[in-house]
Design a protein around this motif. Sequence first.
Motif, PDB file in Angstrom:
ATOM      1  N   TRP A 106       0.841  -1.182   0.000  1.00  0.00           N
ATOM      2  CA  TRP A 106       0.000   0.000   0.000  1.00  0.00           C
ATOM      3  C   TRP A 106       0.881   1.238   0.000  1.00  0.00           C
ATOM      4  CZ3 TRP A 106       0.519   3.557   3.899  1.00  0.00           C
ATOM      5  CH2 TRP A 106       1.166   3.123   5.059  1.00  0.00           C
ATOM      6  N   GLY A 107       0.347   2.334  -0.463  1.00  0.00           N
ATOM      7  CA  GLY A 107       1.081   3.593  -0.489  1.00  0.00           C
ATOM      8  C   GLY A 107       0.131   4.745  -0.764  1.00  0.00           C
ATOM      9  N   THR A 108       0.461   5.905  -0.252  1.00  0.00           N
ATOM     10  CA  THR A 108      -0.396   7.074  -0.432  1.00  0.00           C
ATOM     11  C   THR A 108      -0.169   7.653  -1.833  1.00  0.00           C
ATOM     12  OG1 THR A 108       1.337   8.411   0.612  1.00  0.00           O
ATOM     13  CG2 THR A 108      -0.441   7.630   2.017  1.00  0.00           C
ATOM     14  N   SER A 125       3.920  11.563   3.039  1.00  0.00           N
ATOM     15  CA  SER A 125       3.577  10.408   2.205  1.00  0.00           C
ATOM     16  C   SER A 125       4.091   9.172   2.913  1.00  0.00           C
ATOM     17  CB  SER A 125       4.184  10.540   0.804  1.00  0.00           C
ATOM     18  OG  SER A 125       5.592  10.700   0.879  1.00  0.00           O
ATOM     19  N   TYR A 127       4.209   4.489   2.854  1.00  0.00           N
ATOM     20  CA  TYR A 127       3.952   3.221   2.180  1.00  0.00           C
ATOM     21  C   TYR A 127       4.269   2.076   3.132  1.00  0.00           C
ATOM     22  CZ  TYR A 127       9.038   3.078   1.373  1.00  0.00           C
ATOM     23  OH  TYR A 127      10.394   3.072   1.536  1.00  0.00           O
ATOM     24  N   SER A 129       3.151  -2.545   3.732  1.00  0.00           N
ATOM     25  CA  SER A 129       2.634  -3.810   3.222  1.00  0.00           C
ATOM     26  C   SER A 129       1.707  -4.437   4.253  1.00  0.00           C
ATOM     27  CB  SER A 129       3.777  -4.772   2.891  1.00  0.00           C
ATOM     28  OG  SER A 129       4.535  -5.068   4.060  1.00  0.00           O
ATOM     29  N   ASN A 215       7.567   3.225   5.825  1.00  0.00           N
ATOM     30  CA  ASN A 215       8.193   4.548   5.743  1.00  0.00           C
ATOM     31  C   ASN A 215       7.129   5.639   5.764  1.00  0.00           C
ATOM     32  OD1 ASN A 215       9.173   6.926   3.711  1.00  0.00           O
ATOM     33  ND2 ASN A 215      10.877   6.169   4.920  1.00  0.00           N
TER      34      ASN A 215
END
Length: 392
Positions: A106-108, A125, A127, A129, A215
């Motif tokens: 997943w990530g913004t 921002s 990201y 998993s 992160n």
Amino acid sequence: MGFFDRNIFIDIIEWLPENDDLIVYKYDRHDNEIKNGAQLIVRESQVAVIIEQGQFADVFYPGTHTLSTENIPLLSDLRGWKHGFDSPFVTEVYYINTKFITDLGWGTPNEIMLRDADFGIVRISAYGSYHVKVNDPVTFLKEVSGVEDAFTTEMLDEKLMPFVLSNFTDTLGEAKVPALDLAMKYKEIGDECEVLLQTKFDQFGIEIANFIVENISLPESVQEAIDQRASMGAIGNMNTYQQYQMGNAMGNVGEGNSEGGSVNSTINDAMQMGMNMGMASNMINQMMGMQRNAQAPQNQQAPPPVPSGPGAPPPVPGAAPSQLSFHISSNGSQYGPYTLDQLKQYVAEGRVNKDTMVWREGMPAWAPMGTHTETASLFGGMATPPPPPPPM
């Protein structure tokens, strides 16, 4: 070929997946019917679901099962058969992969705006998993995959991503973690997201595990401000650090004189560094809301360019020489204040010499260090007395 020739009926039903991307697989009959009494093989990490006329007839877990009207009574009821009817039948068999899917990320897609106590409005921002698996096959078929012949992890990722991003944003906003502390809160944020997502995923027949925040990135301007704050903490007393830097930039003045070097160039470099350090200090103080260190000298009388006449201030009463503040002058530029101990160190390092002009409160005028009583002793000798006054 007779109608009941066994070659047109399926005796064994099984799914041998070629890759892990498939979550749901509809058994392909190739227009053949399933023989009453056929063997249904369900392997570990699989579940088979029988659907007849749009209704769920039965669910089969790992093992070998015989398909008949005896063990699928709903099938007989839907068909209007009596139990034990020996005719072949056409029905739908769906296999579901129940292993954990571990490659979902997943990530913004866009930066998230947050209010921070230190830096105001910041954009971040992030990201990471997470892992999921099907824990309720019937609910999953109803709510997620439907009657697709095949349903892949990519299709599941597209369906789940909006819920993941929404819950992460809500969790981060409600946590109100300062930007400086985000790095140490990854696990807590991930655990909270996992709990909230599980509540939603229960409606889909899905179990979530190991929601990981890998992160959270801050804007470059905020990162620079954090680096500057760390530098300020490492420097400590800005006034002392500034004096040290100017002293280094001055170079070896005495050595420069003896070797014919350019004292003016050295002094100019020191002045430039002092100006740069002062500007940097002001910028950091404005941005961080910090005050000048209290250890800096307060209410210190600034040395005059070239004081003359009888109006010079008297010496500081009761002050020891090591406590007095001296200023150094060269070519009209002045530096300091320095204590006598600091000047002693500069003499030992060869940064100043007997010809370096010096002044402190109480002195009537600038004087060479070699002729002033308090500084001449730093060179291992007594001060040279000034010329006697003219006769009256």
